[in-house]
Design a protein around this motif. Structure first.
Motif, PDB file in Angstrom:
ATOM      1  N   ALA A 129      -7.626   4.966   5.552  1.00  0.00           N
ATOM      2  CA  ALA A 129      -7.643   4.551   6.961  1.00  0.00           C
ATOM      3  C   ALA A 129      -6.339   3.850   7.317  1.00  0.00           C
ATOM      4  O   ALA A 129      -5.608   3.367   6.440  1.00  0.00           O
ATOM      5  N   ASP A 130      -6.061   3.790   8.644  1.00  0.00           N
ATOM      6  CA  ASP A 130      -4.827   3.130   9.101  1.00  0.00           C
ATOM      7  C   ASP A 130      -5.085   1.782   9.742  1.00  0.00           C
ATOM      8  O   ASP A 130      -4.153   1.130  10.227  1.00  0.00           O
ATOM      9  N   GLY A 131      -6.338   1.339   9.780  1.00  0.00           N
ATOM     10  CA  GLY A 131      -6.641   0.037  10.362  1.00  0.00           C
ATOM     11  C   GLY A 131      -6.644   0.012  11.869  1.00  0.00           C
ATOM     12  O   GLY A 131      -6.911  -1.025  12.481  1.00  0.00           O
ATOM     13  N   ALA A 132      -6.350   1.157  12.502  1.00  0.00           N
ATOM     14  CA  ALA A 132      -6.272   1.207  13.971  1.00  0.00           C
ATOM     15  C   ALA A 132      -7.316   2.146  14.549  1.00  0.00           C
ATOM     16  O   ALA A 132      -7.208   2.561  15.708  1.00  0.00           O
ATOM     17  N   GLY A 133      -8.316   2.515  13.777  1.00  0.00           N
ATOM     18  CA  GLY A 133      -9.394   3.347  14.277  1.00  0.00           C
ATOM     19  C   GLY A 133      -9.483   4.715  13.643  1.00  0.00           C
ATOM     20  O   GLY A 133     -10.505   5.386  13.754  1.00  0.00           O
ATOM     21  N   TRP A 134      -8.383   5.150  12.982  1.00  0.00           N
ATOM     22  CA  TRP A 134      -8.456   6.444  12.303  1.00  0.00           C
ATOM     23  C   TRP A 134      -8.876   6.233  10.847  1.00  0.00           C
ATOM     24  O   TRP A 134      -8.374   5.336  10.166  1.00  0.00           O
ATOM     25  N   ARG A 139      -2.886  14.251   6.889  1.00  0.00           N
ATOM     26  CA  ARG A 139      -2.269  12.923   7.027  1.00  0.00           C
ATOM     27  C   ARG A 139      -1.926  12.279   5.694  1.00  0.00           C
ATOM     28  O   ARG A 139      -1.149  11.322   5.663  1.00  0.00           O
ATOM     29  N   TYR A 140      -2.539  12.739   4.610  1.00  0.00           N
ATOM     30  CA  TYR A 140      -2.309  12.062   3.330  1.00  0.00           C
ATOM     31  C   TYR A 140      -2.473  13.020   2.171  1.00  0.00           C
ATOM     32  O   TYR A 140      -3.071  14.093   2.293  1.00  0.00           O
ATOM     33  N   LEU A 141      -1.934  12.594   1.046  1.00  0.00           N
ATOM     34  CA  LEU A 141      -2.130  13.252  -0.244  1.00  0.00           C
ATOM     35  C   LEU A 141      -2.582  12.171  -1.212  1.00  0.00           C
ATOM     36  O   LEU A 141      -1.855  11.200  -1.445  1.00  0.00           O
ATOM     37  N   ARG A 177       3.232   5.517  11.768  1.00  0.00           N
ATOM     38  CA  ARG A 177       3.264   5.281  10.329  1.00  0.00           C
ATOM     39  C   ARG A 177       3.809   3.900  10.023  1.00  0.00           C
ATOM     40  O   ARG A 177       3.299   3.211   9.128  1.00  0.00           O
ATOM     41  N   ARG A 178       4.823   3.477  10.781  1.00  0.00           N
ATOM     42  CA  ARG A 178       5.412   2.158  10.520  1.00  0.00           C
ATOM     43  C   ARG A 178       4.463   1.029  10.914  1.00  0.00           C
ATOM     44  O   ARG A 178       4.344   0.023  10.207  1.00  0.00           O
ATOM     45  N   SER A 179       3.784   1.191  12.042  1.00  0.00           N
ATOM     46  CA  SER A 179       2.938   0.096  12.542  1.00  0.00           C
ATOM     47  C   SER A 179       1.552   0.070  11.913  1.00  0.00           C
ATOM     48  O   SER A 179       0.899  -0.976  11.863  1.00  0.00           O
ATOM     49  N   HIS A 180       1.087   1.223  11.415  1.00  0.00           N
ATOM     50  CA  HIS A 180      -0.256   1.292  10.842  1.00  0.00           C
ATOM     51  C   HIS A 180      -0.222   2.036   9.512  1.00  0.00           C
ATOM     52  O   HIS A 180      -0.622   3.201   9.414  1.00  0.00           O
ATOM     53  N   PRO A 181       0.300   1.418   8.475  1.00  0.00           N
ATOM     54  CA  PRO A 181       0.361   2.074   7.164  1.00  0.00           C
ATOM     55  C   PRO A 181      -1.055   2.359   6.624  1.00  0.00           C
ATOM     56  O   PRO A 181      -2.015   1.646   6.949  1.00  0.00           O
ATOM     57  N   LEU A 182      -1.130   3.392   5.808  1.00  0.00           N
ATOM     58  CA  LEU A 182      -2.431   3.779   5.265  1.00  0.00           C
ATOM     59  C   LEU A 182      -2.895   2.810   4.184  1.00  0.00           C
ATOM     60  O   LEU A 182      -2.096   2.298   3.389  1.00  0.00           O
ATOM     61  N   LEU A 189     -13.759  -2.189  -1.441  1.00  0.00           N
ATOM     62  CA  LEU A 189     -12.521  -2.942  -1.520  1.00  0.00           C
ATOM     63  C   LEU A 189     -11.553  -2.404  -0.475  1.00  0.00           C
ATOM     64  O   LEU A 189     -11.573  -1.209  -0.154  1.00  0.00           O
ATOM     65  N   GLU A 190     -10.694  -3.274   0.032  1.00  0.00           N
ATOM     66  CA  GLU A 190      -9.571  -2.838   0.858  1.00  0.00           C
ATOM     67  C   GLU A 190      -8.295  -3.118   0.077  1.00  0.00           C
ATOM     68  O   GLU A 190      -8.015  -4.269  -0.288  1.00  0.00           O
ATOM     69  N   VAL A 191      -7.526  -2.060  -0.197  1.00  0.00           N
ATOM     70  CA  VAL A 191      -6.334  -2.171  -1.020  1.00  0.00           C
ATOM     71  C   VAL A 191      -5.134  -1.624  -0.252  1.00  0.00           C
ATOM     72  O   VAL A 191      -5.217  -0.536   0.331  1.00  0.00           O
ATOM     73  N   VAL A 192      -4.046  -2.375  -0.253  1.00  0.00           N
ATOM     74  CA  VAL A 192      -2.790  -1.932   0.373  1.00  0.00           C
ATOM     75  C   VAL A 192      -1.899  -1.395  -0.739  1.00  0.00           C
ATOM     76  O   VAL A 192      -1.404  -2.167  -1.560  1.00  0.00           O
ATOM     77  N   PRO A 193      -1.687  -0.073  -0.809  1.00  0.00           N
ATOM     78  CA  PRO A 193      -0.902   0.492  -1.923  1.00  0.00           C
ATOM     79  C   PRO A 193       0.540  -0.001  -1.968  1.00  0.00           C
ATOM     80  O   PRO A 193       1.123  -0.128  -3.055  1.00  0.00           O
ATOM     81  N   ASP A 194       1.162  -0.219  -0.816  1.00  0.00           N
ATOM     82  CA  ASP A 194       2.539  -0.718  -0.751  1.00  0.00           C
ATOM     83  C   ASP A 194       3.508   0.167  -1.536  1.00  0.00           C
ATOM     84  O   ASP A 194       4.398  -0.317  -2.236  1.00  0.00           O
TER      85      ASP A 194
END
Length: 822
Positions: A72-77, A107-109, A140-145, A231-236
């Motif tokens: 998810a992108d945290g913005a509704g998608w 949108r992702y792999l 992509r910049r404002s809402h990273p996956l 869990l919510e994880v930010v891959p960074d």
């Protein structure tokens, strides 16, 4: 700290919606299964490209429904990976169940590597998330996956009564779940930004995304129920490491996952792969003439069989790491139980692979779990506790055949007593083996020839699929036993072998007439046939609606007759085999895009309904890939190439190389995931199917069925023996016999036969002889035989209790054509 889930929570507090919706297991459609080839006590399965059932601390104990992912992108998608992405699942190399799952979405792999930790009760996952949106996009910049692992624990073999909570261990955030003495912990590196637990269908993470399009709930604890965590994880930009660990206490599971994440994933992965490579090096290679993709499945099947073995109880192997139609039920047992027949099928494949030590451990397990009367339970947990208590005569025969196969496989090396050749002797003492073989043989001799349940666990009676291994086992057992037991085993095998057609082959039936053949073997005949009932006597059919569950035996045809060829009792070109083959192909064979399949028998009800709904006690039986392998063995015995059948089995399997119990056999029902020639919702992988594949590969190299015992082949050469005796026993009180044969009386205690051949005008007395197997026999010799039209009247005296039987019996003497001769 590890907070008690019953204590007050912080944040949003306790999750609402207790106890959640009714729990189910995950789909039985597995892409892969795996375990570490070392000391770890976790076994995992992969379905739809994500982790689903995980077993701990034994191979029969499922503790997790699934561990999936949301991106998810945290913005509704948001996207649920297993539903929205196209996935590809494979072993890292043939025969090495280190799993690589690649999920492709516009949108992702997401690439997952899944393995077990070789030194801890932990499943490890490396997740690499690649954003496929344009690098320059503002979105992509404002809402990273972000990555959201979703865990559904089913601790204690059930989705009921689980508790989940958010906590820490030594300052590290973890998600916990507990049910009694079973505990798990889920952790990630980098650590989660947020965590939440809830009730499935009410306050779990998936419901959060469904309702809000993002993670907005952070519940801290649940009470008992059907629970889940997220869990919510930010891959960074880095790979996310995920560890799922188990323990008897929360702290134990916590330290397992924490220690795992402190190490390098690649180190654990490489060690896991190296250990499996070491196992494969001990296996007999596939024949050189085998195509690459068939050789790959041979190695994959070796790994599947090895993965189904328990580690806490060596020698135990479950039938499948799956629960048929599991996503529609909360079944306690499923197929993660030990059936002695399936166990021996798997062990026989290990013998074929050259792993005689592993097979001998199975023999030791069978010695330990045999019941005092010589049989094994219909199925059982790995610790020997019964689950279903039915009795199947072939399940007493197959362990005898396994002992013979191990001895035969090691015979060329036993003289030097080195390496694997010592496995048989070192793992099972001669005394223990003798006790097991004697007890199993005694059980067969006392209880046969009819079985309480056939190999499909549905009917009592007489069926070639039971009679063939039983007769072969009696011949094999004779080589292990001393006299007079050995001689009696061979005589009993001859008598039953000579009677197979009398009991199971019908001529002139409606089916025979419809297909222009002389006759055919029935799937199973009523046990009343032993007391003179006709072969048309109705038999019950399981999994059918009431009122539609009795069928005349001569109206039901199966593939069971092929066992007569497989075990060396009949030749492939026997006219009766050929006529039944024509009928079976006409009634049971279905062509699919992936090759031919055969059904178990006409009218089978074990499978999905016509509309694709899961089997629920009734249904329609579908095609079985293992029956394709059995047909391949027949074709080999007939002098034809079995490789097309190997290829069909391969193509009927899953994309990850798992062979199912059944495949869909009619028009596609896409919304239920059912496609012609592809796995249905039954068990997958089925260890028996993989064993059949391995054995067919090895049979190809041998030039004949690897299951064919040398002793049985040397005795019969595939030719029905001439009947010399007519046997009478209380469980088979034959009313007639053919003139010129010996009338043998078989009873289960010492006694005297008191009888007459002239209507009691004169009498004779025969003392019974002890066979040493719990059976006493007496023969009315051929010289005393009567002409057609006469009769033998008799009763019994039991000296141990000093009593007479109190009733008389009669056997009428007929001519060869079945007439009285009068």
């Amino acid at each position: 700290m590890v907070p008690d889930p019953t204590e007050g929570a912080i944040g949003l507090g306790a999750a609402p919606g207790a106890p959640g919706i009714g729990p189910t297991w995950s789909s039985s459609a597995k892409d892969a299964v795996g375990t570490a080839h070392s000391s770890s006590r976790v076994w995992f399965t992969v379905g739809h490209g994500v982790l689903n059932e995980v077993y701990w601390p034994r191979v029969d104990a499922p503790q997790v429904r699934d561990l999936g992912f949301i991106v998810a992108d945290g913005a509704g998608w948001w996207s649920e990976v297993k539903r929205d992405a196209k996935s590809d699942v494979r072993f890292v190399e043939p025969g090495v169940p280190a799993i690589i799952a690649v999920h492709r979405h516009e949108r992702y792999l997401l690439t997952l590597r899944i393995c077990a930790d070789g030194h801890a009760d932990v499943v490890r996952i490396e997740a690499r998330l690649e954003d496929r949106r344009p690098a320059s996009s503002a979105e992509r910049r404002s809402h990273p996956l972000r990555l959201y692992p979703l865990l559904a624990p089913h601790l204690g073999f059930s989705g009921l009564h689980n508790r989940a909570w958010v906590g820490t261990y030594k300052g590290r955030p973890l998600l916990f779940a507990q049910n009694g003495g079973s505990n798990l912990a889920l952790a990630s590196d980098p650590g989660p930004v947020r965590q939440s637990v809830g009730y499935v269908g009410a306050s779990d993470g998936w419901q959060d995304f469904s309702a809000n399009g993002r993670m907005s709930w952070t519940y801290d604890a649940t009470d008992a129920g059907n629970v889940a965590g997220m869990l919510e994880v930010v891959p960074d930009g880095e790979a996310v490491q995920i560890a799922l660990g188990f323990g008897a206490r929360p702290e134990e599971s916590a330290i397992q996952v924490t220690a795992a994440l402190a190490g390098h994933f690649d180190v654990a992965w490489n060690e896991y792969v190296d250990d499996w490579d070491g196992f494969l090096r001990t296996c007999t290679p596939a024949p050189r003439e085998l195509a690459q993709e068939l050789a790959a499945l041979y190695l994959d099947s070796a790994a599947v069989l090895r993965t189904h073995q328990d580690r806490t109880t060596p020698g135990a192997t479950v039938a499948s790491l799956s629960i048929p139609w599991g996503n529609a039920r909360n079944d306690l047992g499923g197929y993660h139980l030990v059936w002695s027949r399936d166990l021996v099928e798997s062990a026989g494949a290990l013998v074929a692979l050259g792993a005689r030590a592993s097979a001998a451990r199975t023999l030791a397990y069978l010695v330990a779990t045999q019941e005092p009367d010589g049989h094994w339970f219909q199925n059982q947990w790995v610790d020997g506790v019964a689950y279903w208590g039915g009795v199947q005569l072939d399940e007493a025969a197959y362990p005898i055949l396994l002992a013979g196969a191990i001895r035969r496989a090691g015979a060329a090396h036993m003289h030097g007593r080195t390496g694997e050749a010592q496995a048989f002797e070192h793992l099972v003492t001669e005394a223990a083996l003798d006790r097991m073989l004697w007890a199993a043989t005694s059980f067969i001799a006392r209880m046969g020839p009819a079985t309480e349940q056939d190999r499909w666990e549905e009917n009592a009676g007489l069926t070639p699929s039971t009679l063939a291994p039983v007769v072969a086992a009696l011949v094999v057992a004779a080589d292990f036993l001393s006299e007079p037991s050995a001689a009696y085993c061979r005589e009993l095998a001859d008598d039953w072998n000579a009677s197979i057609e009398d009991w199971t082959y019908v001529q002139g039936s409606r089916i025979a007439r419809a297909y222009g053949v002389d006759g055919h073997y029935v799937r199973i005949a009523s046990p009343d046939v032993l007391s003179g009932a006709p072969l048309s006597t109705p038999v019950p059919v399981r999994n059918r609606a009431p009122g539609d569950d009795m069928v005349p035996a001569d109206e039901m045809v199966g593939t069971d007759f092929l066992a007569l060829v497989r075990f060396g009792l009949r030749r492939a070109d026997d006219p009766r085999i050929l006529s039944t083959l024509a009928v079976a192909d006409a009634l049971l064979k279905t062509e699919t895009p992936n090759g031919p399949i055969w059904h178990r028998y006409t009218g089978d009800g074990y499978g999905e309904h016509a509309d694709g709904q899961p089997f629920d006690g009734t249904g329609i039986g579908r095609g079985w890939p293992l029956l394709v392998g059995e047909r391949g063995h027949y074709e080999l015995e007939a002098g034809r190439d079995p490789r097309p059948y190997l290829d069909a089995m391969r193509r009927l399997g899953s994309r990850g190389g798992m062979l199912p119990e059944q495949v869909w056999d009619t028009a596609d029902i896409a919304d239920r995931g059912l496609f012609l020639g592809q796995p249905s919702g039954s068990a997958m992988p089925l260890a028996w199917a993989h064993a059949e594949y391995v054995k067919l590969v090895r049979s190809l190299a041998l030039g004949h069925s690897i299951d064919r015992p040398e002793a049985a082949w040397m005795r019969y050469h595939g030719i029905r023996p001439e009947a010399r005796r007519a046997t009478w026993r209380f469980t088979a009180p034959r009313p007639t016999m053919v003139a010129g044969r010996i009338l043998r009386f078989e009873v289960l205690a010492a006694g005297r036969v008191h009888g007459s051949v002239d209507g009691w005008r004169t009498t004779f007395d025969l003392e019974t002889r002890d066979t040493g197997l719990g059976v006493w026999t007496a023969d009315l010799a051929a010289s005393d035989a009567l002409p057609a039209g006469a009769a033998v009247d008799f009763t019994f005296y039991w000296p141990d209790s000093d009593r007479w039987e109190g009733r008389d019996f009669r056997v009428a003497v007929l001519s060869e054509d079945g007439s009285s001769g009068v």
